[in-house]
Design an enzyme around this catalytic site. Structure first.
Site, PDB file in Angstrom:
ATOM      1  N   ASP A 326       3.327  -5.734   3.096  1.00 12.53           N
ATOM      2  CA  ASP A 326       2.101  -6.458   2.797  1.00 12.53           C
ATOM      3  C   ASP A 326       0.899  -5.727   3.384  1.00 12.53           C
ATOM      4  O   ASP A 326       0.938  -5.265   4.526  1.00 12.53           O
ATOM      5  CB  ASP A 326       2.214  -7.867   3.405  1.00 12.53           C
ATOM      6  N   GLU A 362       2.151  -2.509  -0.719  1.00 10.16           N
ATOM      7  CA  GLU A 362       1.000  -3.141  -1.358  1.00 10.16           C
ATOM      8  C   GLU A 362      -0.199  -2.307  -0.911  1.00 10.16           C
ATOM      9  O   GLU A 362      -0.611  -2.390   0.245  1.00 10.16           O
ATOM     10  CB  GLU A 362       0.839  -4.591  -0.906  1.00 10.16           C
TER      11      GLU A 362
END
Length: 654
Positions: A326, A362
């Site tokens: 993330d 990401e």
């Protein structure tokens, strides 16, 4: 009879707790603390508090005789209180050990957690002394072919075949009905959203809402007991069951911030141990590259060790196959911005255990220079939001969208054709957990996030979406685009049968029917469509090519047509997916598979270079212009076929 404990010098400086026959060694890392304490608990009662007597650099250690497996404990740290310098020491705060493998309860927000001088032992779960599990069995490395993004509670909370007590847990994922559904789609890799211990954002408690996603961690080691009541053993058994079914498992991890949040947030672990060491500050102000109130300083040795140890822990204890990161640019940030050779990214690449895993980034955060698509190490995958946006724009019918769409179909060479990277580096998706669902992207022109309690201010205001008169056909078209493009396809669980969040494009706060999949309303035709597309992709290797090879440099394999095109079109006749498959495959095979392998990529690259060249001198290259026109002409055929299909069905696109 109460157990007797005594403390002596540390027997080592490995952070965390190491069990020995006659007790346990405790070690915590704090640069600015004057003393670190271990508090031992019997039930809810703190029975003894020991200062750790040994120190070497930032490491505080002590050996406590009498400690056994299952002992409850917490840490405390004593030091300066100077917020302007980042020092927030408060020994009244019971702290979770960052290296604890297990905690005895879930975390719940209460105001006392953030008030200086208030004892928090009654409100904080206790860390548990646990011996490491034996090493889990692992599968040999393999590149993902089709990724299925899963939020556990969403996937299983309303599944009728899953026993009530298992719904919403890791164990539910191993239920035969769940495995059969995933396998039936043609998926080979499951990407699990975070499993580590997290806390609700403090404003959600006031609104009576719960975090549905888990991107607010407090521990990098301990699983959340709501998701995994059986701890690491439950996760390990589930991974083994999925491995037996031929499925690989990726774990979504959050190494960019913690749930301690901004300066008004709770003191739960790293903030209390050494806020100024673990988090990045600039001019006395916390850096917020994560957008969540704090940012981990992952260019510092103790923090690199913490993350590396956590990754090895999950790998060895559970047997997972890789990680999705993330807000991954934070992992490569130094005081000077993002650097692909930053300490943590370099450490992962050289580690003999971790380097041989699947890594997916990401590739953006909210800090300056935070958009880093295409800039992660060779061998890593990256979520490609350009694919999502360009695919949606094309199917929405935006002018001048064909050129970008062609580039996405053919592997996004403008992003990934450098540094010896492959088309598979592009994780292609049209929807994910974050943003509109696939169905909502064609049924809502604007977000509807009022249920989140933030006045509809949260979530993106600029997400590509539209209200379609042919929503089902547009969903089919985008599913076909994802599964029949160069790169690694990914769908979010539920998009294969029409999930909706009623226009909420930031449903992190909706741990309820808004995000729980309604299996009773699952669209079986759509499920079959996804399965057929996945099989078609597997049958023809040209969609999974591993190089950006121009036709002039390598001869691509022959695409067996027209039978393949007719077979697939027959499967999906009457949908826009049939139109896309037929037109796309016709365009590919009319000039030979070499067009897909090389000419599209060449045209797309020249188109991109022509734009840059024109920006510099205003004179386009005529060769590039011709290649670009051919590329765009081919893509126009897709839209013409789509419009013809609507006319055949007696309807016109609105």
């Amino acid at each position: 009879m109460p157990r007797q404990f005594s403390i002596g010098p540390g027997r080592g400086y490995q952070p965390g707790v190491t069990l020995h026959g006659d007790g346990a060694n405790f070690c915590a890392v704090s640069r600015h603390a004057t003393r670190v304490f271990v508090s031992l608990f019997d039930g809810d009662s703190e029975t003894v508090r020991f200062p750790l007597p040994s120190r070497r650099g930032d490491h505080h250690a002590g050996f406590i005789a009498g400690v056994k497996d299952g002992q409850r404990y917490g840490l405390r740290a004593e030091g300066p209180w100077s917020p302007s310098q980042g020092h927030l020491f408060d020994p009244s705060k019971l702290l979770l050990d960052p290296y604890a493998f297990e905690v005895d309860d879930a975390l719940r927000w209460t105001p006392e957690l953030g008030i200086f001088g208030v004892e928090t032992a009654p409100f904080v779960p206790k860390s548990m002394v646990r011996a490491p599990l034996p090493y889990a069995q692992r599968l040999p490395w393999a590149r993902p072919q089709f990724i299925y993004e899963v939020q556990l509670r969403s996937l299983t909370k309303r599944h009728p075949a899953v026993p009530e007590k298992l719904r919403g847990t890791v164990a539910a994922l191993a239920h035969p009905e769940i495995i059969a559904h995933i396998k039936g789609l043609g998926v080979d890799t499951v990407e699990l959203m975070p499993l580590a211990l997290w806390i609700e954002e403090r404003h959600l408690a006031k609104l009576g809402l719960r975090n549905a996603w888990g991107y607010n961690p407090v521990s990098f080691f301990a699983p959340d007991p709501v998701l995994a009541p059986g701890g690491l053993a439950e996760i390990r058994d589930t991974v083994a069951a999925l491995h037996s079914a031929g499925l690989r498992i990726l774990l979504d991890v959050v190494f960019n911030h913690t749930g301690e949040g901004d300066p008004g947030g709770p003191t739960l672990s790293l903030r209390g141990l050494d806020n100024a060491l673990y988090y990045r500050y600039r001019n006395g102000i916390p850096v917020n590259d994560s957008g969540c109130g704090n940012t981990l300083a992952l260019d510092r040795a103790p923090n690199v060790q913490l993350v590396m140890d956590a990754m090895r822990h999950w790998l060895l204890a559970t047997g997972i196959d890789g990680f999705r990161y993330d807000l991954a640019p934070v992992m490569g940030r130094t005081e000077h911005g993002f650097d692909v050779n930053a300490p943590l990214l370099t450490a992962i690449r050289q580690d003999p255990l971790l380097s041989d895993l699947i890594h997916i980034a990401e590739p953006w955060d909210v800090g300056v220079g935070g958009y880093q698509l295409g800039n992660f190490p060779a061998g890593w995958g990256e979520w490609n939001d350009k694919f999502r946006d360009d695919a949606r724009r094309f199917w929405r019918g935006d002018p001048k969208s064909a050129g970008a769409f062609a580039t996405r179909l053919a592997g996004s060479s403008d992003v990934f054709d450098s540094g010896h990277r492959k088309p598979s580096s592009s994780i292609n998706f049209a929807a994910a957990h974050d943003g509109f669902t696939l169905l909502d992207s064609v049924t809502f022109a604007a977000k509807n996030n009022h249920a989140n309690g933030e006045g509809n201010r949260d979530g993106s205001d600029h997400e590509v979406s539209w209200v379609s008169k042919h929503a089902s056909a547009d969903v089919s078209a985008m599913l076909a685009t994802v599964l029949l493009s160069r790169g690694t396809p990914m769908i979010a669980a539920g998009d294969e049968f029409g999930r909706t969040q009623l226009g909420n494009n930031n449903a992190y706060a909706q741990d309820n029917e808004t995000t729980w999949l309604d299996w009773a309303k699952a669209d079986k035709k759509r499920i079959a469509e996804v399965s057929a597309l996945a099989k078609f992709r597997r049958d023809y290797a040209t969609f999974s090519a591993t190089t950006f090879s121009p036709a002039s440099r390598s001869k691509a394999p022959t695409f067996p047509m027209p039978n393949g095109r007719r077979r697939m079109a027959a499967m999906l006749r009457g949908t826009m997916a049939a139109n896309l498959v037929s037109a796309w495959c016709f365009t590919v095979t009319k000039r030979g598979a070499g067009w897909l392998s090389g000419s599209t990529e060449t045209a797309s690259r020249r188109w991109y270079c022509r734009k840059r060249s024109m920006a510099a001198n205003g004179k386009p290259c005529s060769g590039a212009q011709r290649s670009t026109q051919r590329c765009i002409d081919r893509l126009r055929r897709l839209r013409l076929c789509r419009e013809a299909l609507h006319r055949e069905n007696g309807s016109r696109r609105g």
